[in-house]
Design an enzyme around this catalytic site. Structure first.
Site, PDB file in Angstrom:
ATOM      1  N   GLU A  92      45.917  50.403  44.930  1.00 30.99           N
ATOM      2  CA  GLU A  92      46.298  48.988  44.918  1.00 30.99           C
ATOM      3  C   GLU A  92      46.666  48.514  43.516  1.00 30.99           C
ATOM      4  OE1 GLU A  92      44.043  47.112  48.753  1.00 30.99           O
ATOM      5  OE2 GLU A  92      43.170  46.642  46.797  1.00 30.99           O
ATOM      6  N   ASN A 146      41.479  52.454  47.529  1.00 27.76           N
ATOM      7  CA  ASN A 146      40.686  52.484  48.758  1.00 27.76           C
ATOM      8  C   ASN A 146      40.776  53.872  49.361  1.00 27.76           C
ATOM      9  OD1 ASN A 146      39.846  49.774  48.671  1.00 27.76           O
ATOM     10  ND2 ASN A 146      41.841  49.135  49.430  1.00 27.76           N
ATOM     11  N   LYS A 191      42.619  41.247  31.801  1.00 19.17           N
ATOM     12  CA  LYS A 191      43.592  40.170  31.613  1.00 19.17           C
ATOM     13  C   LYS A 191      43.820  39.534  32.975  1.00 19.17           C
ATOM     14  CE  LYS A 191      47.982  39.003  29.607  1.00 19.17           C
ATOM     15  NZ  LYS A 191      47.292  37.866  28.964  1.00 19.17           N
ATOM     16  N   ARG A 241      40.297  55.289  52.225  1.00 17.43           N
ATOM     17  CA  ARG A 241      40.198  55.225  53.695  1.00 17.43           C
ATOM     18  C   ARG A 241      41.526  54.761  54.265  1.00 17.43           C
ATOM     19  NH1 ARG A 241      40.562  49.746  54.021  1.00 17.43           N
ATOM     20  NH2 ARG A 241      39.578  48.609  52.322  1.00 17.43           N
ATOM     21  N   VAL A 280      43.723  48.480  57.128  1.00 16.75           N
ATOM     22  CA  VAL A 280      44.107  47.650  58.281  1.00 16.75           C
ATOM     23  C   VAL A 280      45.631  47.644  58.438  1.00 16.75           C
ATOM     24  CG1 VAL A 280      44.065  45.297  59.229  1.00 16.75           C
ATOM     25  CG2 VAL A 280      42.089  46.147  57.937  1.00 16.75           C
ATOM     26  N   ARG A 330      48.143  39.613  60.883  1.00 17.24           N
ATOM     27  CA  ARG A 330      46.761  39.815  61.361  1.00 17.24           C
ATOM     28  C   ARG A 330      46.374  38.608  62.218  1.00 17.24           C
ATOM     29  NH1 ARG A 330      42.923  42.471  56.755  1.00 17.24           N
ATOM     30  NH2 ARG A 330      44.506  43.690  55.665  1.00 17.24           N
ATOM     31  N   HIS A 366      50.675  41.461  45.206  1.00 14.50           N
ATOM     32  CA  HIS A 366      49.783  42.594  45.496  1.00 14.50           C
ATOM     33  C   HIS A 366      50.659  43.657  46.160  1.00 14.50           C
ATOM     34  CE1 HIS A 366      45.965  44.481  47.151  1.00 14.50           C
ATOM     35  NE2 HIS A 366      46.934  45.103  47.797  1.00 14.50           N
ATOM     36  N   GLY A 415      36.582  40.142  46.745  1.00 15.52           N
ATOM     37  CA  GLY A 415      36.858  39.067  45.800  1.00 15.52           C
ATOM     38  C   GLY A 415      35.619  38.365  45.260  1.00 15.52           C
TER      39      GLY A 415
HETATM   40  P1  ADP Z   1      37.845  43.249  45.575  1.00 18.66           P
HETATM   41  O1  ADP Z   1      37.358  44.651  45.617  1.00 18.66           O
HETATM   42  O2  ADP Z   1      36.752  42.247  45.405  1.00 18.66           O
HETATM   43  O3  ADP Z   1      38.801  42.921  46.685  1.00 18.66           O
HETATM   44  P2  ADP Z   1      40.090  43.548  43.689  1.00 18.66           P
HETATM   45  O4  ADP Z   1      39.966  44.122  42.332  1.00 18.66           O
HETATM   46  O5  ADP Z   1      40.774  44.359  44.723  1.00 18.66           O
HETATM   47  O6  ADP Z   1      38.616  43.115  44.186  1.00 18.66           O
HETATM   48  O7  ADP Z   1      40.772  42.153  43.598  1.00 18.66           O
HETATM   49  C1  ADP Z   1      40.878  41.306  44.709  1.00 18.66           C
HETATM   50  C2  ADP Z   1      41.909  40.240  44.445  1.00 18.66           C
HETATM   51  O8  ADP Z   1      41.545  39.462  43.285  1.00 18.66           O
HETATM   52  C3  ADP Z   1      43.286  40.775  44.136  1.00 18.66           C
HETATM   53  O9  ADP Z   1      44.031  41.056  45.314  1.00 18.66           O
HETATM   54  C4  ADP Z   1      43.855  39.603  43.363  1.00 18.66           C
HETATM   55  O10 ADP Z   1      44.189  38.580  44.290  1.00 18.66           O
HETATM   56  C5  ADP Z   1      42.692  39.118  42.531  1.00 18.66           C
HETATM   57  N1  ADP Z   1      42.641  39.800  41.207  1.00 18.66           N
HETATM   58  C6  ADP Z   1      41.968  40.922  40.884  1.00 18.66           C
HETATM   59  N2  ADP Z   1      42.159  41.270  39.584  1.00 18.66           N
HETATM   60  C7  ADP Z   1      42.972  40.325  39.060  1.00 18.66           C
HETATM   61  C8  ADP Z   1      43.555  40.088  37.741  1.00 18.66           C
HETATM   62  N3  ADP Z   1      43.319  40.905  36.719  1.00 18.66           N
HETATM   63  N4  ADP Z   1      44.364  39.004  37.608  1.00 18.66           N
HETATM   64  C9  ADP Z   1      44.606  38.165  38.639  1.00 18.66           C
HETATM   65  N5  ADP Z   1      44.094  38.311  39.871  1.00 18.66           N
HETATM   66  C10 ADP Z   1      43.292  39.369  40.102  1.00 18.66           C
END
Ligand code: ADP
Length: 447
Positions: A275, A289, A201, A291, A294, A337, A208, A165
């Site tokens: 994801e 991912n 967007k 792999r 968790v 967790r 999720h 994040g």
């Molecule tokens: P990281 O690899 O940093 O975990 P992700 O792309 O998997 O990044 O995104 C992590 C989290 O950020 C997501 O689970 C969601 O909570 C939020 N997020 C990512 N992209 C978006 C988006 N386009 N709109 C709203 N929230 C997002």
């Protein structure tokens, strides 16, 4: 099948992998830092090798030490678990050059999915629905404004090499673009050594939802349904469940089918997770991912498929043990967790476990590496175990979870168990009515 597998990880996942190896009659090698010599996976492995001092970069991330440990013990494969070197394409290459099997996908697939821009492009080509946004990296404020105007505000600026994040900034209007671009880029540069960013967007209230896949590396690929990981704190998953309270069978089959075909198209090998954010009935790919995750046990509980066993089979060339038609989803599973953290402040709480009593009974599984008298070292992440509960339906699963949480005793350190005892009786959680922001709001209101 392999003769001897080295497990390049620690904690509950090292033990989880060790169990799968033992059931297949594979000898196991545990590696550990000096801080982990008393860990359960070290005690239960057939052999163990100390690979360095406590800091991860000197031990669990040290490729030279891991190679030496393979050499000394004669291990023919390495299972990386999650975290550490599990998504490191260079590590996969190095092992390949030394004739040691990396239990995971090809270095090429790790590389593609590790670069978010590349991953999104590949996903789109494979027919996976993606979040509307820029085609590639965005360099100038003018470009960013143009793209944002096309897709509509609010937008999210994200780091191409992002993780956890970090390097993500929301722009609510055109006025925010300059600063958001600047901040995201400098955060990304500092955290990942790569300041490339792209625009998406921003989805306001998504869930999720992720799809578990397996590929045999020869064009065969299946899906094992979804996991709903919407309950998050600081983008870290806290509670995961399968099936998702938000999906019906038709939606599951549709998105699962798309992911299975993508795996086939890629020629992907091993376990992976696609994801998505899910909003108003639409799926939007965020990352893959490459792999084991968790939260893989919730999938295991409703499919009765041992995912680590499948990883070992695939990597050794034996292929998958199941076909898509043989996968059936039975009942409902939830994972909590359990972290060694204060349940309100979330301050880490390493130290000695004075008393430990895990719950048991029908449908209750505890994946943990800790035991009574064990001292949790302060050097690593705070996950000390996972409580996974299965029921014939979500209601039974929640009743069982409440009972299991009441039984669970961990004394001497703080844990997040009290948080789960609150959540399991919360009306929104009982209804399955939560999005990715729900927990943050709940915690803010509570304090
Ligand atoms: P990281 O690899 O940093 O975990 P992700 O792309 O998997 O990044 O995104 C992590 C989290 O950020 C997501 O689970 C969601 O909570 C939020 N997020 C990512 N992209 C978006 C988006 N386009 N709109 C709203 N929230 C997002």
């Amino acid at each position: 099948m392999f003769n001897k597998v080295l497990i390049a990880n620690r904690g509950e996942i090292a033990l989880r992998i060790l169990r799968a190896c033992k059931e297949l009659g594979i000898s196991t090698v545990a590696v550990h830092s000096t801080a982990d010599s008393e860990a359960m996976h070290v005690r239960l492995a057939d052999e163990s090798v100390c690979i360095g001092p406590p800091p991860s970069r000197d031990s669990y991330l040290n490729m030279h030490e891991l190679l030496a440990a393979c050499e000394i013990t004669g291990a023919d494969a390495i299972h990386p678990g999650y975290g550490f070197l599990s998504e490191n394409a260079k590590f996969a290459d190095v092992l390949d050059a030394h004739g040691i099997t990396f239990i995971g996908p090809s270095a090429e697939h790790i590389r593609i999915m590790g670069d978010k821009i590349e991953a999104k492009k590949t996903a789109k080509e494979l027919g996976i629905p993606v979040v509307p946004g820029s085609e590639g990296a965005v360099n100038t404020i003018a470009d960013a404004k143009k793209i944002a105007a096309d897709i509509g505000y609010p937008v999210l600026i994200k780091a191409a090499s992002g993780g956890g994040g970090r390097g993500m900034k929301v722009a609510q209007t055109e006025n925010d673009i300059g600063e958001a671009l600047q901040t995201a880029r400098s955060e990304a540069g500092a955290a990942f050594g790569d300041d490339a960013v792209y625009i998406e967007k921003y989805l306001a209230k998504p869930r999720h939802i992720e799809i578990q896949v397996l590929g045999d590396g020869k064009g065969g690929g299946i899906h094992l349904g979804e996991r709903d990981c919407s309950l998050q704190r600081r983008h870290q998953k806290v509670w995961e469940e399968a099936n998702s309270p938000a999906l019906n069978e038709e939606q599951r089959e549709k998105i699962g089918g798309i992911c299975a075909r993508a795996v086939q198209g890629l020629g992907y090998s091993g376990a992976g997770t696609v994801e998505f954010l899910y909003e108003n009935g639409e799926f939007y790919f965020i990352e893959m991912n490459t792999r084991l995750q968790v939260e893989h046990p919730v999938t295991e509980m409703i499919t009765r498929i041992d995912l680590v066993n499948e990883q070992l089979r695939i990597a050794s060339g034996s292929g998958m043990s199941v076909t898509q038609e043989e996968i059936a989803f039975t009942g409902h599973a939830i994972e909590c967790r359990i972290n060694a953290e204060h349940p309100v402040t979330f301050a880490p709480s390493p130290g000695k476990i004075a008393y430990y009593h895990p719950p048991g009974g029908l449908g209750v599984r505890v994946d943990s590496g800790v035991y009574q008298g064990y001292s949790i070292p302060p050097y690593y992440d705070s996950l000390i175990g996972k409580l996974i509960v299965h029921g014939r339906n979500r209601v039974e699963c929640l009743m069982r979870l409440r009972r299991a949480l009441d039984e669970f005793v961990v004394d001497g350190i703080n844990t997040t168990l009290p948080l789960f005892r609150e959540l399991v009786s919360n009306p929104d959680m009982l209804d399955g009515n939560y999005d990715i922001h729900w927990l943050e709001h709940y915690l803010a209101d509570r304090s």
